[in-house]
Design a protein around this motif. Structure first.
Motif, PDB file in Angstrom:
ATOM      1  N   SER A   1       0.811  -1.214   0.000  1.00  0.00           N
ATOM      2  CA  SER A   1       0.000   0.000   0.000  1.00  0.00           C
ATOM      3  C   SER A   1       0.852   1.274   0.000  1.00  0.00           C
ATOM      4  N   LEU A   2       1.948   1.239  -0.751  1.00  0.00           N
ATOM      5  CA  LEU A   2       2.784   2.422  -0.932  1.00  0.00           C
ATOM      6  C   LEU A   2       2.470   2.990  -2.306  1.00  0.00           C
ATOM      7  N   ALA A   3       2.313   4.319  -2.408  1.00  0.00           N
ATOM      8  CA  ALA A   3       1.956   4.964  -3.673  1.00  0.00           C
ATOM      9  C   ALA A   3       3.216   5.299  -4.472  1.00  0.00           C
ATOM     10  N   SER A   4       3.572   4.423  -5.378  1.00  0.00           N
ATOM     11  CA  SER A   4       4.735   4.597  -6.259  1.00  0.00           C
ATOM     12  C   SER A   4       6.042   4.756  -5.500  1.00  0.00           C
ATOM     13  N   PRO A   5       6.443   3.739  -4.728  1.00  0.00           N
ATOM     14  CA  PRO A   5       7.721   3.830  -4.017  1.00  0.00           C
ATOM     15  C   PRO A   5       8.881   3.837  -5.011  1.00  0.00           C
ATOM     16  N   ILE A   6       9.871   4.672  -4.741  1.00  0.00           N
ATOM     17  CA  ILE A   6      11.012   4.732  -5.657  1.00  0.00           C
ATOM     18  C   ILE A   6      12.345   4.692  -4.920  1.00  0.00           C
ATOM     19  N   GLY A   7      12.464   5.402  -3.817  1.00  0.00           N
ATOM     20  CA  GLY A   7      13.729   5.443  -3.096  1.00  0.00           C
ATOM     21  C   GLY A   7      13.661   4.622  -1.836  1.00  0.00           C
ATOM     22  N   ILE A   8      14.583   3.678  -1.685  1.00  0.00           N
ATOM     23  CA  ILE A   8      14.602   2.818  -0.503  1.00  0.00           C
ATOM     24  C   ILE A   8      15.999   2.897   0.101  1.00  0.00           C
ATOM     25  N   LYS A   9      16.069   3.176   1.408  1.00  0.00           N
ATOM     26  CA  LYS A   9      17.354   3.335   2.082  1.00  0.00           C
ATOM     27  C   LYS A   9      17.265   2.749   3.476  1.00  0.00           C
ATOM     28  N   ALA A  10      18.228   1.901   3.825  1.00  0.00           N
ATOM     29  CA  ALA A  10      18.306   1.353   5.183  1.00  0.00           C
ATOM     30  C   ALA A  10      19.193   2.259   6.028  1.00  0.00           C
TER      31      ALA A  10
ATOM     32  N   VAL B   1      14.080   0.620   7.399  1.00  0.00           N
ATOM     33  CA  VAL B   1      14.055   0.934   5.968  1.00  0.00           C
ATOM     34  C   VAL B   1      13.196   2.170   5.758  1.00  0.00           C
ATOM     35  N   TRP B   2      13.733   3.141   5.031  1.00  0.00           N
ATOM     36  CA  TRP B   2      13.027   4.379   4.714  1.00  0.00           C
ATOM     37  C   TRP B   2      12.632   4.333   3.254  1.00  0.00           C
TER      38      TRP B   2
ATOM     39  N   LEU C   1       8.591   4.778   7.179  1.00  0.00           N
ATOM     40  CA  LEU C   1       9.575   3.993   7.907  1.00  0.00           C
ATOM     41  C   LEU C   1       9.029   2.586   8.045  1.00  0.00           C
ATOM     42  N   ILE C   2       9.822   1.621   7.653  1.00  0.00           N
ATOM     43  CA  ILE C   2       9.476   0.219   7.895  1.00  0.00           C
ATOM     44  C   ILE C   2      10.460  -0.263   8.947  1.00  0.00           C
ATOM     45  N   SER C   3       9.935  -0.524  10.128  1.00  0.00           N
ATOM     46  CA  SER C   3      10.796  -0.868  11.258  1.00  0.00           C
ATOM     47  C   SER C   3      11.356  -2.276  11.105  1.00  0.00           C
TER      48      SER C   3
END
Length: 170
Positions: free
Chosen positions: A28-37, A43-44, A59-61
């Protein structure tokens, strides 16, 4: 014999790759593009949204829970490219700070093409989400790119900060 061995290794590689298990860590993320731990294995995720100024930083804990930390960020349809632009990257920094790179040309709106900074020092998972009004300061990367280039185009896409505090932006 060597050829047979290579075929065996290739077949083994394919069978291991095909049997790898995939799992969903967030939806349920609207067009995720940037992922950074970050250094704590959180995970952001920067999501550009739907084009209605509804982009987010989530933030994904470590335990897999998802929290919207920053909401209602700039998100617009770029009429020239035909795609939605918004935050391309969330960049966790030291001392509880967060940088967010908003892509797009500054002509799309006042916050496009900017590197925005937020203070998340006291943020706790589940706190109300911050908005662009909570920006502590910003750098207009897009305007700088337009002023120093002859191609009349700017869309900062990715950024990193080195240990001396210098920013490198593409």
């Amino acid at each position: 014999m060597k050829k047979l061995f290579l075929h065996f290794v290739f077949a083994l590689f394919i069978s291991v790759s095909v049997s790898a298990q995939l799992s969903v860590i967030a939806d349920s993320l609207a067009s995720p593009i940037g992922i950074k731990a970050d250094q704590w294995v959180n995970v952001w995720v920067a999501s550009v949204g739907t084009g209605n100024d509804d982009a987010t930083i989530c933030l994904i804990s470590r335990n897999g829970e998802k929290f919207t930390v920053i909401k209602d960020l700039p998100s617009k349809l770029n009429p020239l490219a035909g795609d939605v632009v918004g935050p391309w990257r969330a960049i966790p920094m030291t001392f509880g700070r967060m940088a967010v790179l908003i892509g797009g040309n500054p002509m799309l709106g006042p916050d496009f093409g900017k590197l925005l900074f937020f203070n998340l020092t006291n943020y706790k998972e589940g706190d109300p989400a911050k908005t662009i009004a909570d920006t502590t300061h910003s750098f207009n990367v897009g305007a700088f790119g337009l002023a120093t280039s002859t191609n009349n185009d700017s869309d900062p896409f990715s950024a990193v900060q080195d240990e001396d505090g210098h920013w490198y932006i593409t």
